[in-house]
Scaffold this active site. Structure first.
Site, mmCIF file in Angstrom:
data_model
loop_
_atom_site.group_PDB
_atom_site.id
_atom_site.type_symbol
_atom_site.label_atom_id
_atom_site.label_comp_id
_atom_site.label_asym_id
_atom_site.label_seq_id
_atom_site.Cartn_x
_atom_site.Cartn_y
_atom_site.Cartn_z
ATOM 1 N N LYS A 195 0.826 -1.206 0.000
ATOM 2 C CA LYS A 195 0.000 0.000 0.000
ATOM 3 C C LYS A 195 0.864 1.262 0.000
ATOM 4 O O LYS A 195 0.667 2.171 -0.800
ATOM 5 C CB LYS A 195 -0.937 0.005 1.211
ATOM 6 C CG LYS A 195 -1.831 1.229 1.259
ATOM 7 C CD LYS A 195 -2.637 1.320 2.535
ATOM 8 C CE LYS A 195 -3.729 0.295 2.574
ATOM 9 N NZ LYS A 195 -4.639 0.494 3.744
ATOM 10 N N GLU A 201 10.254 -5.633 3.693
ATOM 11 C CA GLU A 201 10.389 -6.964 3.113
ATOM 12 C C GLU A 201 10.067 -6.965 1.624
ATOM 13 O O GLU A 201 10.764 -7.589 0.808
ATOM 14 C CB GLU A 201 9.469 -7.958 3.839
ATOM 15 C CG GLU A 201 9.797 -8.165 5.306
ATOM 16 C CD GLU A 201 9.011 -7.243 6.224
ATOM 17 O OE1 GLU A 201 8.813 -7.614 7.395
ATOM 18 O OE2 GLU A 201 8.578 -6.161 5.769
ATOM 19 N N GLY A 248 -5.064 -3.976 4.681
ATOM 20 C CA GLY A 248 -4.372 -5.038 3.958
ATOM 21 C C GLY A 248 -5.026 -6.393 4.087
ATOM 22 O O GLY A 248 -5.176 -7.126 3.106
ATOM 23 N N ARG A 249 -5.470 -6.748 5.295
ATOM 24 C CA ARG A 249 -6.051 -8.078 5.506
ATOM 25 C C ARG A 249 -7.469 -8.190 4.957
ATOM 26 O O ARG A 249 -8.059 -9.271 5.010
ATOM 27 C CB ARG A 249 -6.005 -8.423 6.988
ATOM 28 C CG ARG A 249 -6.720 -7.438 7.903
ATOM 29 C CD ARG A 249 -6.348 -7.703 9.365
ATOM 30 N NE ARG A 249 -6.918 -6.733 10.282
ATOM 31 C CZ ARG A 249 -6.397 -5.543 10.553
ATOM 32 N NH1 ARG A 249 -5.300 -5.149 9.929
ATOM 33 N NH2 ARG A 249 -6.962 -4.736 11.432
ATOM 34 N N GLU A 334 -4.973 -9.997 14.137
ATOM 35 C CA GLU A 334 -4.574 -8.610 13.916
ATOM 36 C C GLU A 334 -5.755 -7.668 14.123
ATOM 37 O O GLU A 334 -5.588 -6.542 14.590
ATOM 38 C CB GLU A 334 -3.993 -8.440 12.508
ATOM 39 C CG GLU A 334 -3.241 -7.139 12.315
ATOM 40 C CD GLU A 334 -2.383 -7.136 11.072
ATOM 41 O OE1 GLU A 334 -1.185 -7.462 11.160
ATOM 42 O OE2 GLU A 334 -2.931 -6.813 9.991
ATOM 43 N N HIS A 365 -3.322 -36.773 13.050
ATOM 44 C CA HIS A 365 -2.129 -37.550 13.378
ATOM 45 C C HIS A 365 -1.048 -36.683 13.998
ATOM 46 O O HIS A 365 0.117 -37.095 14.066
ATOM 47 C CB HIS A 365 -1.611 -38.251 12.117
ATOM 48 C CG HIS A 365 -2.577 -39.245 11.555
ATOM 49 N ND1 HIS A 365 -2.563 -40.574 11.895
ATOM 50 C CD2 HIS A 365 -3.628 -39.091 10.699
ATOM 51 C CE1 HIS A 365 -3.540 -41.223 11.255
ATOM 52 N NE2 HIS A 365 -4.206 -40.333 10.529
ATOM 53 N N LYS A 474 8.810 -3.197 14.160
ATOM 54 C CA LYS A 474 9.359 -2.697 12.892
ATOM 55 C C LYS A 474 10.241 -1.476 13.118
ATOM 56 O O LYS A 474 11.301 -1.338 12.493
ATOM 57 C CB LYS A 474 8.221 -2.365 11.912
ATOM 58 C CG LYS A 474 7.474 -3.586 11.410
ATOM 59 C CD LYS A 474 6.636 -3.285 10.193
ATOM 60 C CE LYS A 474 5.504 -2.345 10.471
ATOM 61 N NZ LYS A 474 4.613 -2.179 9.299
#
Length: 510
Positions: A195, A201, A248-249, A334, A365, A474
């Site tokens: 954005k 990253e 964003g999410r 979040e 399992h 951050k």
């Protein structure tokens, strides 16, 4: 005026005490209509809450809680573009990306912008389909990765076959090294999704990909910051927009879903949005008692605050939904990982549970031992698909029988002479069944969780649309980067200083 915590406690505590010793199996046996009365169907999605540890009186109390919190009005405010993200003074209009259910100017304008951006995206999809590109690398992190990655993986049966779509997210250089080793630069294009176009990253990985491609001619961007994208080398005509009114999410429905459209085609992408729009209309218009996202949210509140259960598992019994727990970790934790209200006042009760999970039958399992016989009760959402997209009928019958068996065993338990072989049961679960896993039903499923999260935030009186908790780490990382790179800078924290000394002493030279 009562706070959200006071309202929840006073409403639910008497029922929690009354049902403290209640058994799910007994609640089901005592009410012949419960399997049907505690179920809802919305299009191709069916939900059963019959194995939750509550009864009719508790459900009525939960509905009263929803009414007192003003859930109906809260949904209308969301759709109308009210400033529901109060800490950032923004609307949260992700619903406008896929539906036009409000007549307010801000909502109509947002929908028009989203429609125009989708048309631009369709043109870019068509241009890439006409090119010699065979591989697409989506570079992003968080909401710029998890949503598109989930959808591309879940809808692999609906892929056009034109592109192989890959995802590069971790700043760890191993991720880029291994991914790019299997691709050809001349036949690869990349999409950088950020954005602000300042995400560390994404920019670092984007630079690796740009160098590997030998330039930025086949790099596309999705960003709200076109100048930064241009400075990186992406031509404006290859930049698709994002907006500050979409978190964003919540953004996979926007141009952030460019990689989805390349994987399943624009028709598939439009069907995904149509399924979400169907759930939008239901969430906005259905009475609370028949409102699936509201019922899902009220159940979550009951388990967290009335029963005091601190974790929640998501268990999809379809390998195509294997990434759903990871996607929901961000969406839920979040959004709801808050301890203060928008006024800065402590919430006064527990909010988000730790969300985790994995696909069945693999998980049976591994961690199901703890679900069945561990000391902590873990409520769960089980998700199944009735009709598979493969011809292996015996496999699918085994999958569905395991799905049904696990929910039954968790609820009813089993008493053996040997305590080590006994199952306490009384472990609550919700079962979600899709008629088929296809773009439309997947869109509805994801939108269900979005609206459930929003309803929970309203009930708790917190902001579901900011995420200040991710900023401190951050900021400190940015301050420490020069020291990690070898510069002589002051580091205040003594433990960090010792760790830096250890890293420097063990760093390979030459």
């Amino acid at each position: 005026m009562a706070t959200a915590a006071q309202r929840i406690d006073s409403t639910l505590a008497p029922h929690a005490r009354r049902l403290a010793q209640a058994r799910i199996e007994a609640l089901v046996s005592a009410d012949a209509g419960r399997p049907h009365d505690y179920a809802l169907r919305i299009g191709g999605l069916y939900a059963s809450f019959a194995r939750q540890r509550l009864d009719g009186d508790a459900r009525a109390a939960l509905l009263a809680l929803g009414e007192a919190a003003g859930l109906r009005d809260a949904f209308r405010r969301l759709f109308d573009g009210a400033t529901v993200n109060t800490s950032e003074h923004r609307a949260a209009l992700h619903v406008a990306l896929r539906s036009a259910l409000s007549e307010t100017v801000i909502a109509r304008d947002a929908h028009a912008e989203a429609t125009a951006a989708r048309a631009r995206m369709a043109d870019l999809v068509a241009a890439l389909e006409a090119s010699d590109v065979t591989d697409i690398v989506n570079v992003g992190i968080g909401g710029s990765d998890l949503g598109p990655r989930l959808v591309v993986d879940a809808l692999k049966d609906f892929g056009t076959g034109r592109f192989r779509v890959h995802f590069l997210t971790n700043v760890d250089g191993s991720d880029a090294q291994h991914l790019l080793a299997g691709l050809e630069p001349a036949r690869t294009a990349a999409i950088l999704v950020s954005k602000t176009f300042s995400t560390q990253e994404t920019l670092l990985n984007g630079a690796v990909v740009r160098d590997w491609l030998g330039g930025s001619e086949r790099i596309y961007a999705v960003s709200a910051n076109v100048p930064r994208a241009e400075a990186f080398g992406v031509a404006p005509e290859r930049v698709l927009p994002m907006w500050d009114w979409v978190g964003g999410r919540y953004s996979l429905w926007s141009a952030v879903g460019f990689s989805i459209a390349l994987a399943v085609g624009m028709d598939g992408f439009d069907a995904l949005l149509a399924g979400a729009a169907e759930m939008d209309a239901h969430a906005l218009d259905a009475p609370l008692a028949q409102n699936l996202p509201v019922q899902h949210a009220l159940t979550a509140i009951w388990n967290r605050n009335a029963l005091g259960l601190s974790t929640h598992a998501v268990l999809p019994y379809d390998e195509r939904l294997a990434l759903l727990p990871a996607y929901l970790q961000q969406l839920v934790m979040e959004s709801l990982g808050k301890s203060v209200t928008p006024d800065g006042v402590p919430v006064g009760l527990d909010t988000v549970p730790v969300l985790w999970g994995g696909p069945g039958t693999n998980s049976q399992h591994s961690f199901f031992q703890a679900l069945h016989q561990g000391t902590q009760t873990v409520p769960a959402d089980f998700i199944g698909v009735v009709n598979p997209a493969h011809p292996h009928a015996d496999n699918h019958a085994a999958l569905l029988s395991n799905l049904l068996a696990q929910t039954e065993a968790l609820a009813n338990g089993y008493q053996a002479e040997d305590p080590q072989k006994s199952y306490p049961g009384n472990r609550p679960s919700t079962l979600l069944l899709l008629d088929r896993l296809e773009p439309r039903s997947l869109g509805a499923l994801i939108a269900l969780y979005e609206h459930s999260v929003y309803a929970q935030s309203v009930l708790w009186g917190i902001n579901a649309f900011d995420q200040w908790g991710v900023e401190l780490g951050k900021r400190i990382a940015g301050e420490l980067l020069p020291a990690v790179q070898g510069e002589d800078v002051a580091v205040a924290d003594p433990v960090t200083r010792a760790l830096l000394d250890e890293i420097r002493a063990r760093t390979a030279r030459g």
